[in-house]
Design a protein around this motif. Structure first.
Motif, short mmCIF file in Angstrom:
data_model
loop_
_atom_site.label_atom_id
_atom_site.label_comp_id
_atom_site.label_asym_id
_atom_site.label_seq_id
_atom_site.Cartn_x
_atom_site.Cartn_y
_atom_site.Cartn_z
N GLU A 129 0.80 -1.22 0.00
CA GLU A 129 0.00 0.00 0.00
C GLU A 129 0.83 1.28 0.00
O GLU A 129 1.98 1.30 0.46
CB GLU A 129 -0.93 0.01 1.21
N ASN A 130 0.20 2.30 -0.52
CA ASN A 130 0.67 3.68 -0.39
C ASN A 130 -0.47 4.42 0.30
O ASN A 130 -1.41 4.88 -0.34
CB ASN A 130 0.99 4.28 -1.75
N LEU A 134 -2.18 8.31 6.06
CA LEU A 134 -1.38 8.08 7.25
C LEU A 134 0.10 7.93 6.97
O LEU A 134 0.91 8.04 7.88
CB LEU A 134 -1.90 6.84 7.99
N GLY A 135 0.47 7.68 5.72
CA GLY A 135 1.89 7.56 5.37
C GLY A 135 2.54 6.35 6.00
O GLY A 135 1.88 5.42 6.48
N ALA A 136 3.87 6.35 5.98
CA ALA A 136 4.63 5.20 6.49
C ALA A 136 4.62 5.20 8.01
O ALA A 136 4.64 6.24 8.65
CB ALA A 136 6.05 5.25 5.96
N GLY A 137 4.61 4.00 8.57
CA GLY A 137 4.64 3.85 10.01
C GLY A 137 4.61 2.38 10.36
O GLY A 137 4.69 1.50 9.47
N PRO A 138 4.46 2.04 11.63
CA PRO A 138 4.45 0.64 12.04
C PRO A 138 3.34 -0.18 11.38
O PRO A 138 3.48 -1.38 11.20
CB PRO A 138 4.26 0.72 13.56
N LEU A 139 2.22 0.48 11.04
CA LEU A 139 1.08 -0.25 10.49
C LEU A 139 0.88 -0.02 9.00
O LEU A 139 0.16 -0.78 8.35
CB LEU A 139 -0.20 0.15 11.22
N GLY A 141 2.27 1.57 4.92
CA GLY A 141 3.35 1.86 4.00
C GLY A 141 3.02 3.02 3.11
O GLY A 141 1.85 3.41 2.97
N ASP A 142 4.05 3.59 2.48
CA ASP A 142 3.82 4.72 1.57
C ASP A 142 4.51 4.54 0.23
O ASP A 142 4.64 5.49 -0.54
CB ASP A 142 4.30 6.02 2.22
N ARG A 143 4.92 3.28 -0.08
CA ARG A 143 5.63 3.05 -1.34
C ARG A 143 5.02 1.93 -2.17
O ARG A 143 5.56 1.59 -3.23
CB ARG A 143 7.10 2.73 -1.06
#
Length: 513
Positions: A129-130, A134-139, A141-143
């Motif tokens: 997912e991108n 919420l962007g990247a984080g523990p839960l 992804g952003d790429r």
């Protein structure tokens, strides 16, 4: 292309993912066969397949949809739509992209092994997912290839839904792709800026240019060919001509109906039944088609006091997840909001002030019904039985969902914008038997079919594949779509279908090392 290393059947929610991930290795030749057309770019997709304010799968007569004859109950015939185009049902569905719950992974990992634990699946969920919110984080992804955004709750009907849930003391669930307490919140969606981005676009727009990946449309696979117990190719019909395409390994991603039917036609399934049809039995696996899992659904409509503006983006508003009485599965009842009248949702028109709807689903894990092949001729559809409303628990959960929705519509927050529920009326709502009859006469399904080729251990009569999709008792053949889930998730399975493509591709890549 010579003989491909991997042949993938079906370019839908799992197949497009699998082909893209496997072909990232330039040494691996991948052939992807799709029965429907394969538009090569966003510009080539018909606009109605991209518009996130409609559900193409609900449109009558669409050339991009196959309708499977089925029965929801013995006296309730139904035509189950599935996408027949690049991206499969992710091209024609509602754009709902909610992850399965931790409880689902706990249940699946018992049958599929540790790869199916939530902890092992989470990195793959992040990688696919991108998350634009919420962007990247523990839960999150952003790429990843799949762009995710949450539905806008500023529409007056969505605001009223949120306020009604709060008035009833129900929790807010800001991120339905986390594992928080079930409640009210926006719907994570693969529809961004009013466009539904299917897996064909998300995964194959760039990958299709790879010299080691070939994508062919208009190819209907009739059966898998074997030499002994090893799959060696498939029989394909294209433009009225039949041929055999050989491959090193074959992966069926034809969906919970298509993959199970293909296995039967290829001699894999309940041996005695297949032999009676004249199908040579390759492997006796009675679990193939023995049962299925899905989510029964009913629709409740309400009338706005004044005409409301159409939503700018998705047809989806908010979603509320409640736990049915007994509480065995948290959040097993779903109340999903439509900001578009049903007549407009399926591609027609609606008069100003037309009723809006809630789609109510019983999403408790269950297995019933099944898929039975009736002929050795691939053109003869299988008999599909959903087995809905067979138990008192089934009926009770849908009654609770209807009554909970009626209760929300009766709040002061909602009556500010609504003149009330169209039906059922108070007498029906207060009478279990009358409400059961009302539900039965209006019953539908969420189109979340799983479990026709369930995973589990070899030798287990209730299993047909292992946790990496390998078909028991044969070599060179896998299944990678929602048919391998022993039970449907507590949420719609679109996101899980993509995860299956990722998980099986990851397993195949690791096995080569």
């Amino acid at each position: 292309m010579g003989v491909p290393d991997v042949l993938v059947v079906g370019a839908g929610g799992s197949g497009a993912v699998l082909a893209a991930r496997l072909s990232a290795d330039p040494a691996r030749e991948v052939l992807l066969l799709e029965a429907g057309p394969v538009p090569r770019s966003l510009a080539e997709f018909p606009p109605e397949l991209l518009d996130a304010r409609v559900v193409p799968g609900a449109q009558p007569g669409s050339e991009f949809v196959t309708h499977h004859p089925a029965h929801l109950t013995p006296d309730r015939p139904y035509a189950a739509p599935r996408g027949r185009v690049l991206g499969g049902s992710t091209t024609v569905n509602g754009g709902y992209f909610v992850r399965a719950r931790r409880e689902d992974f706990d249940r699946w990992s018992v049958q599929g092994g540790p790869a199916w634990s939530y902890e092992r699946a989470l990195p793959l969920l992040r990688a696919l997912e991108n998350d634009l919110d919420l962007g990247a984080g523990p839960l999150h992804g952003d790429r990843g290839p799949v762009r995710i955004s949450r539905t806008d709750l500023s529409h007056p009907a969505a605001e009223a839904f949120r306020a009604a849930a709060k008035e009833r003391g129900l929790p807010e669930e800001h991120d339905k792709n986390a594992q928080d307490e079930p409640g009210f919140g926006p719907v994570p969606s693969n529809a961004v800026g009013g466009l539904r981005i299917n897996t064909g676009l998300a995964y194959l727009a760039e990958a299709a240019a790879r010299p080691n990946l070939t994508v062919r449309g208009g190819c209907t696979v009739r059966s898998v060919r074997f030499s002994g117990n090893r799959a060696t190719g498939v029989e394909v019909e294209h433009a009225g001509r039949r041929s055999v395409v050989e491959a090193g390994e074959i992966v069926l991603c034809a969906g919970a109906f298509g993959s199970a039917h293909l296995l039967h036609l290829s001699g894999i399934g309940p041996g005695e039944d297949l032999a009676r049809l004249g199908v040579p039995v390759v492997q006796d696996l009675p679990a193939v088609g023995a049962a299925l899992g899905d989510h029964p659904q009913v629709v409740l409509e309400w009338t706005p006091r004044e005409p409301m503006a159409a939503p700018a983006g998705s047809w989806l508003g908010g979603a509320l997840h409640l736990t049915s009485s007994g509480g065995e599965h948290r959040g097993d009842l779903e109340i999903l909001q439509s900001l578009v009248p049903l007549t407009a949702l399926i591609g027609g028109t609606a008069a100003p002030g037309s009723p809006l709807a809630f789609l109510l689903s019983d999403q408790a894990p269950r297995r019933s019904g099944g898929l039975r092949t009736e002929s050795a001729d691939p053109a003869v559809p299988p008999h599909i039985d959903y087995g809905y409303l067979e138990t008192e628990a089934d009926r009770r959960r849908l009654r609770e969902a209807v009554r909970a929705t009626a209760s929300l519509l009766a709040t002061s927050a909602f009556t500010e914008i609504s003149s009330g529920l169209l039906e059922p009326g108070p007498r029906t709502l207060d009478d279990d038997r009358a409400l059961d009859l009302w539900i039965r006469s209006r019953l539908g399904t969420s189109q979340h079919t799983c479990g026709t080729v369930p995973m589990g251990s070899a030798g287990d009569p209730s299993a047909a594949v292992d946790g990496h999709g390998r078909v028991h008792g044969v070599r060179g053949l896998r299944v990678a779509d929602t048919s391998i889930l022993p039970t449907a998730p507590l949420r719609g399975p679109a996101a899980t279908a993509v995860l299956i493509g990722e998980l099986v591709a990851d397993a195949m890549i690791r096995e080569v090392r």
